[in-house]
Write a protein that holds these residues in place. Structure first.
Motif, PDB file in Angstrom:
ATOM      1  N   ARG A   1      83.205  38.908  -1.640  1.00  0.00           N
ATOM      2  CA  ARG A   1      82.271  37.840  -1.997  1.00  0.00           C
ATOM      3  C   ARG A   1      82.897  36.465  -1.757  1.00  0.00           C
ATOM      4  NH1 ARG A   1      82.163  38.672  -6.892  1.00  0.00           N
ATOM      5  NH2 ARG A   1      83.160  36.779  -7.671  1.00  0.00           N
ATOM      6  N   LEU A   2      84.150  36.315  -2.175  1.00  0.00           N
ATOM      7  CA  LEU A   2      84.838  35.040  -1.951  1.00  0.00           C
ATOM      8  C   LEU A   2      85.019  34.775  -0.453  1.00  0.00           C
ATOM      9  CD1 LEU A   2      87.614  35.015  -4.695  1.00  0.00           C
ATOM     10  CD2 LEU A   2      85.720  33.413  -4.471  1.00  0.00           C
TER      11      LEU A   2
ATOM     12  N   ARG B   1      83.147  35.879   2.102  1.00  0.00           N
ATOM     13  CA  ARG B   1      81.865  35.494   2.709  1.00  0.00           C
ATOM     14  C   ARG B   1      81.506  34.056   2.369  1.00  0.00           C
ATOM     15  NH1 ARG B   1      80.108  40.738   1.034  1.00  0.00           N
ATOM     16  NH2 ARG B   1      79.098  39.787  -0.784  1.00  0.00           N
ATOM     17  N   HIS B   2      81.757  33.662   1.122  1.00  0.00           N
ATOM     18  CA  HIS B   2      81.439  32.293   0.711  1.00  0.00           C
ATOM     19  C   HIS B   2      82.291  31.281   1.473  1.00  0.00           C
ATOM     20  CE1 HIS B   2      82.140  28.712  -1.833  1.00  0.00           C
ATOM     21  NE2 HIS B   2      80.832  28.791  -2.018  1.00  0.00           N
ATOM     22  N   GLU B   3      83.613  31.546   1.572  1.00  0.00           N
ATOM     23  CA  GLU B   3      84.494  30.607   2.268  1.00  0.00           C
ATOM     24  C   GLU B   3      84.189  30.564   3.762  1.00  0.00           C
ATOM     25  OE1 GLU B   3      86.868  28.371   1.451  1.00  0.00           O
ATOM     26  OE2 GLU B   3      86.119  28.669  -0.586  1.00  0.00           O
TER      27      GLU B   3
ATOM     28  N   ARG C   1      81.263  31.185   5.289  1.00  0.00           N
ATOM     29  CA  ARG C   1      80.004  30.472   5.514  1.00  0.00           C
ATOM     30  C   ARG C   1      80.170  28.978   5.268  1.00  0.00           C
ATOM     31  NH1 ARG C   1      76.095  34.676   2.155  1.00  0.00           N
ATOM     32  NH2 ARG C   1      76.135  36.384   3.687  1.00  0.00           N
ATOM     33  N   ARG C   2      80.892  28.635   4.203  1.00  0.00           N
ATOM     34  CA  ARG C   2      81.073  27.213   3.886  1.00  0.00           C
ATOM     35  C   ARG C   2      81.857  26.497   4.985  1.00  0.00           C
ATOM     36  NH1 ARG C   2      84.760  23.889   1.548  1.00  0.00           N
ATOM     37  NH2 ARG C   2      86.273  25.577   1.442  1.00  0.00           N
TER      38      ARG C   2
ATOM     39  N   THR D   1      88.769  24.943  -9.138  1.00  0.00           N
ATOM     40  CA  THR D   1      89.062  26.340  -8.824  1.00  0.00           C
ATOM     41  C   THR D   1      89.930  26.997  -9.892  1.00  0.00           C
ATOM     42  OG1 THR D   1      90.985  25.646  -7.526  1.00  0.00           O
ATOM     43  CG2 THR D   1      88.890  25.901  -6.354  1.00  0.00           C
TER      44      THR D   1
ATOM     45  N   CYS E   1      91.659  34.401   0.473  1.00  0.00           N
ATOM     46  CA  CYS E   1      90.442  34.319   1.304  1.00  0.00           C
ATOM     47  C   CYS E   1      90.499  33.131   2.256  1.00  0.00           C
ATOM     48  CB  CYS E   1      89.213  34.237   0.411  1.00  0.00           C
ATOM     49  SG  CYS E   1      88.902  35.740  -0.538  1.00  0.00           S
TER      50      CYS E   1
END
Length: 663
Positions: free
Chosen positions: A9-10, A12-14, A16-17, A193, A206
């Motif tokens: 999850r982390l 994918r978020h990083e 995409r961001r 964070t 990540c």
């Protein structure tokens, strides 16, 4: 499984961001465009006597590509009346013969090495050079039979020697690590964070993976793009033939095909990207700002550059040259031939040694960077020793100029940027030697020194005397030739040695006519041509100007843009004079930074040229140089140089004003 889902999850978020950031998208587009331009420029500056289309059409016209067909085709082209076909035949024949004689070439190298061992020229028979030669012989004697076949190989040669992929990947890594790590510290989101359940360590892992994956994807895209472009321009031929079929890779000790070579080349580029991305990640984790990040990068990679330039591979400290961050850019040195490195007198095969060291360094810097990112830093920041020392010797003042100067140079640590530039200029300084392209240049300098400061009448008298001497020398040569006192060859050598400079009399007459028309005084201008951008001087001037521009952009970012990022510039609106007084003081500081950068950049260059070529003619009219015929007679050489430097200063000032206007 739950922890793995958290990591995914982390990640994918990083991912995409990062990939959706506008700055990253624009930088990727710029890097790809620059890669295409660099490759196109590099291909068109190799000085081949044929075009890429001619090269590809020649091999396409050979159906089976066997040696007999190619030799027959080359003989036909050589007897053709078309000069272009003859040039193509002459150049390609050397490449074809080199491939056809592969086994003989390798055998000759082995025999030469054996003769060196038996000659007794080596002082120490058990030393590095003797062991290196023995390993060289053993390696090539153990080579299995190879599938050597003549085919188009120029594209493969150029692909292995092209540095653009590694340079582009390195620049992208520098920018990507800044966007992923340093930027969150600048905008203050780094401290948020800490609220995660397991702290920042998961997020650091990540981020590290995202940086490596994105850099690897860019390298993969650029490698495929270069291969397709070179295949279209030159052709690859049968890619299952041995890589030793390519002339530049006949020294390769791996029995692999061209297809396997392309895979190995991609793997080495990916390894290089993994190495410098890990190093950059470790550098960026402890940086609070862009300036600190740039300073540390300059220190690390500048030190590596000094080691790379200071030591050779055969030096006892040659491992500092070979195990270097800049060595990974030249992939040809890795697989183009068999090469050992001198590790304290022991010959070690370069390729596996560098791969092992590179993986160890990458793993260490990556793990250490992730651990450092996961630490809980204190919000309380203590002053450094340098800041305390400056405060100790400074007086308390309410001067806006001094406050801004202290904030920029000490608080933002920009002073270290200038210190590094100074150290880099000192470390990279190499004395320049006066160069001549031909014997005519030497004679021309001799004439200019003799005629320096002459008026037009004196120049005419000098030319008349030289023509009279030339006629006398010609008559003596004819008389000696008739008497046959010496051989014709000896007479020609003697005649050319004594009267070679007289071939410039027509050029001197034209130069005298030019001075009479435009005004001016004859003097030798070789050094001033370099200073003003002619011949090799253009490269030096462009190099210094680019460096000054990059460093100045970093300076003005923290001179003006930093307040906008932290929104502290809004507080300035409440003062009596608004931002006008502050902007004026900052512009003064910016002018000082421009002057300092120009001083550090151009002083070694000017010193080198003046020491090599002298300062004669510095106060003569600039129009005495034919390339400056349009400049008025009353402007001297030194005044024109000052004018050029002022224009460069104004260009940087205009950049600063444009930056202020965008605020």
């Amino acid at each position: 499984m739950k922890r793995m889902r958290n990591y995914l999850r982390l990640f994918r978020h990083e991912f995409r961001r990062t990939i959706s950031d506008e700055g990253v998208k624009r930088f990727i587009i710029c890097i790809v465009i620059m890669q295409c331009i660099a490759l196109f420029y590099w291909l068109n500056t190799k000085g081949f006597l044929y075009t890429t289309n001619d090269y590809k059409l020649f091999f396409d016209s050979i159906e089976k590509n066997n040696s007999e067909d190619i030799n027959e085709k080359l003989d036909q082209m050589l007897t053709n009346d078309n000069i272009r076909n003859q040039l193509i035949s002459f150049e390609i024949r050397k490449e074809v013969e080199n491939t056809q004689n592969y086994e003989w070439n390798i055998q000759q190298k082995i025999e030469t090495c054996k003769q060196m061992l038996q000659s007794g020229l080596l002082v120490d028979e058990d030393g590095y050079f003797a062991q290196n030669i023995r390993q060289y012989i053993r390696k090539y004697e153990d080579m299995p039979p190879l599938d050597i076949e003549v085919g188009p190989s120029k594209g493969i040669e150029l692909l292995g020697r092209f540095w653009g992929i590694d340079i582009s990947g390195f620049l992208f890594s520098v920018f990507l690590v800044f966007m992923v790590i340093v930027k969150e510290r600048e905008n203050g989101s780094f401290w948020l964070t800490r609220t995660g359940k397991l702290g920042r360590r998961q997020l650091g892992i990540c981020k590290y993976i995202v940086c490596n994956i994105l850099n690897s994807l860019l390298i993969l895209v650029m490698e495929c793009m270069d291969v397709l472009l070179l295949a279209k321009k030159y052709g690859l031929g049968r890619i299952t033939r041995a890589i030793q079929s390519v002339s530049d890779y006949q020294g390769c000790v791996f029995p692999i095909s061209i297809r396997s070579f392309l895979i190995v080349l991609l793997a080495l580029h990916l390894l290089a990207g993994y190495i410098y991305t890990s190093v950059l990640f470790c550098i960026a984790v402890g940086c609070e700002s862009l300036v600190a990040y740039i300073n540390r990068c300059l220190v690390v990679f500048g030190t590596e550059m000094v080691f790379f330039e200071s030591f050779s591979s055969n030096h006892s400290l040659g491992f500092l040259h070979d195990f270097n961050i800049w060595s990974i850019c030249d992939v040809y040195e890795w697989i183009g031939g068999y090469r050992n490195i001198n590790f304290f007198g022991l010959p070690i095969w370069y390729l596996p040694a560098y791969i092992f060291v590179g993986l160890i360094v990458s793993a260490f810097t990556g793990v250490y960077g992730i651990w450092l990112y996961g630490r809980n830093f204190s919000f309380v920041q203590t002053d450094s020793f340098f800041c305390g020392l400056c405060r100790l010797f400074s007086k308390k003042s309410v001067s806006v100029l001094w406050h801004e100067f202290y904030r920029i140079m000490v608080g933002e640590k920009l002073v270290f940027l200038f210190l590094f530039y100074l150290v880099f200029q000192i470390a990279s300084f190499k004395p320049m030697e006066e160069g001549f392209y031909s014997i005519e240049d030497i004679y021309w300098k001799q004439y200019m020194i003799e005629m320096e400061g002459y008026s037009i009448e004196q120049q005419r008298e000098f030319l008349a005397k030289e023509r009279k001497d030339y006629e006398t020398a010609t008559r003596e040569y004819q008389e000696a030739l008739e008497r046959s006192l010496e051989s014709t060859e000896m007479l020609q050598m003697k005649y050319i040695g004594e009267t070679g400079k007289y071939a410039l009399l027509d050029r001197l007459t034209q130069y005298t006519d030019y001075l009479e028309e435009h005004g001016g005084v004859p003097f030798y201008d070789g050094g001033y041509r370099i200073l003003l951008g002619d011949s090799i001087g253009q490269k030096y001037n462009q190099y210094i100007f680019v460096w000054n521009n990059v460093l100045f952009i970093i300076c003005i970012i923290y001179l003006f843009r930093r307040d906008c990022q932290t929104e502290t510039e809004m507080l300035v609106h409440t003062t009596l004079y608004g931002r006008k007084k502050l902007i004026r003081r900052r512009m003064l500081i910016g002018m000082g930074e421009i002057l300092l950068l120009m001083l550090l950049g151009y002083t070694p260059f000017f010193y080198n040229v003046f020491c090599a070529y002298g300062t004669q003619g510095l106060f003569y009219p600039i129009c005495s140089m034919e390339m400056f015929y349009w400049v008025p007679e009353y402007i001297s050489v030194i005044e024109y140089i000052i004018l050029i430097m002022m224009c460069r200063f104004l260009i940087l000032m205009a950049e600063m004003c444009c930056f202020i206007k965008r605020l």
